[in-house]
Design an enzyme around this catalytic site. Structure first.
Site, PDB file in Angstrom:
ATOM      1  N   SER A  27      41.985  43.982 -36.856  1.00  0.00           N
ATOM      2  CA  SER A  27      40.833  44.771 -37.305  1.00  0.00           C
ATOM      3  C   SER A  27      40.567  45.928 -36.361  1.00  0.00           C
ATOM      4  O   SER A  27      40.819  45.834 -35.153  1.00  0.00           O
ATOM      5  CB  SER A  27      39.598  43.873 -37.368  1.00  0.00           C
ATOM      6  OG  SER A  27      38.422  44.625 -37.532  1.00  0.00           O
ATOM      7  N   TYR A  84      33.573  38.344 -33.631  1.00  0.00           N
ATOM      8  CA  TYR A  84      34.617  38.610 -34.630  1.00  0.00           C
ATOM      9  C   TYR A  84      35.730  39.451 -34.006  1.00  0.00           C
ATOM     10  O   TYR A  84      36.915  39.131 -34.132  1.00  0.00           O
ATOM     11  CB  TYR A  84      34.023  39.329 -35.838  1.00  0.00           C
ATOM     12  CG  TYR A  84      35.051  39.876 -36.782  1.00  0.00           C
ATOM     13  CD1 TYR A  84      35.844  39.015 -37.546  1.00  0.00           C
ATOM     14  CD2 TYR A  84      35.247  41.251 -36.916  1.00  0.00           C
ATOM     15  CE1 TYR A  84      36.811  39.513 -38.419  1.00  0.00           C
ATOM     16  CE2 TYR A  84      36.200  41.754 -37.784  1.00  0.00           C
ATOM     17  CZ  TYR A  84      36.973  40.887 -38.534  1.00  0.00           C
ATOM     18  OH  TYR A  84      37.926  41.391 -39.382  1.00  0.00           O
TER      19      TYR A  84
END
Length: 324
Positions: free
Chosen positions: A127, A152
């Site tokens: 990501s 995350y």
């Protein structure tokens, strides 16, 4: 060619599975169908795939160690596209254990399966969140990413380290892809663009964080899928790359201000949104901007769909799906 797609009921996983089937491949999809967002939407995506005789689906959680081991023992895969994960920056503040279970423990099970099955190529999702609050733009895979600002992001950075070590130890060809704000039809309801369209369609105000002073490198889903497929067919060469590991950004290379993005949505929806201007949320970052030179050099492709076209296609899908 049979490809395992994890997260096949998810936004990106669904589109990747659909493209592989269109290309004449066999797809084995897994997903745990968790209720992080509407399970009905996940099932609706699966319903688009299941009529194809080359598609098989198993409801399976990545954190199920025995189930994942059996998956790799009972099937012979020519490639693995690992897209399943607990997504969302803000949700990681509420339920951190879900990120450990899926993104760390689950990813370990994927790596072990690929190791013992000697999978020819593992492609996995990272990501743009790993860049944290980096000031240097555009973001390059050569940049230091040791300071994540959300759990995350930390799990995605950990995935990159885990994958690199497995590639080094076992000569596994592995490619990581740092996605930049992927959007489009069948998208995730927790994403800002989806929330904006949904709120406007229902006559509700929208929340605009950091008072609109944000930029995102919005990347249309078809561009992301094209990049994934091209990367899948180009595994790192064991003979020339030590370890056989590669990492790419997949972004549009054209950051858009949040307020302009909202204007595009308003134009497409034919109405002006009522805006609640709010401060930055914890774990969020002010800007993302992808350097995609390596992707373009190695696979001959870079995302290019204009935001106006992408939003038109999303709104068209939204209105059809929700009959609004």
């Amino acid at each position: 060619m049979q490809v395992l797609v994890t997260g096949a009921a998810g936004f990106i996983g669904y589109h990747v599975a659909q493209r592989l089937l269109q290309d004449g491949m066999q797809v084995y999809g897994i997903d745990n169908l968790n209720p992080y967002y509407a399970v009905e939407l996940k099932k609706a995506r699966l319903a688009q795939l299941e009529p194809d005789p080359n598609f098989q689906f198993q409801c399976l959680d990545l954190s199920d160690r025995n189930g994942m081991a059996a998956l790799f023992e009972n099937h012979s895969f020519d490639g693995v596209i690992h897209l399943a994960a607990q997504a969302g920056v803000r949700y990681s503040l509420k339920n951190p254990h879900a990120y450990v279970d899926s993104n760390l423990v689950g990813f370990m099970h994927v790596l072990e399966g690929c190791r013992y099955s000697q999978i020819p190529h593992l492609v996995y999702a990272s990501s743009s969140s790993v860049y944290g609050a980096n000031k240097k733009v555009p973001f390059s895979v050569e940049d230091n990413v040791d300071h994540p600002v959300s759990l995350y992001a930390a799990t995605k950075k950990a995935n990159e380290l885990m994958a690199h070590s497995y590639s080094h130890l076992y000569q596994l060809p592995i490619t990581g892809l740092r996605f930049f704000t992927v959007y489009g039809p069948w998208g995730r309801p927790d994403m800002a663009y989806f929330k904006f369209v949904d709120a406007i369609a229902n006559g509700k105000p929208i929340d605009v964080y950091n008072f609109g002073e944000m930029q995102r490198d919005f990347t249309y889903i078809d561009d992301v899928v094209e990049g994934i497929i091209r990367v899948l067919h180009r595994p790192p060469n064991k003979d020339t790359t030590t370890p056989p590991y590669q990492l790419y950004n997949i972004g549009n290379h054209q950051p858009v201000t949040l307020l302009h993005f909202i204007e595009v949505i308003e134009t497409e929806m034919g109405t002006t949104a009522e805006k609640n201007f709010l401060p930055m949320q914890p774990g969020d970052v002010p800007a993302t901007y992808a350097d995609v030179d390596a992707l373009m050099k190695d696979v001959g492709f870079q995302p290019k769909t204009p935001i106006e076209e992408g939003i038109h296609l999303f709104v068209t899908w939204y209105r059809d799906y929700y009959q609004s």
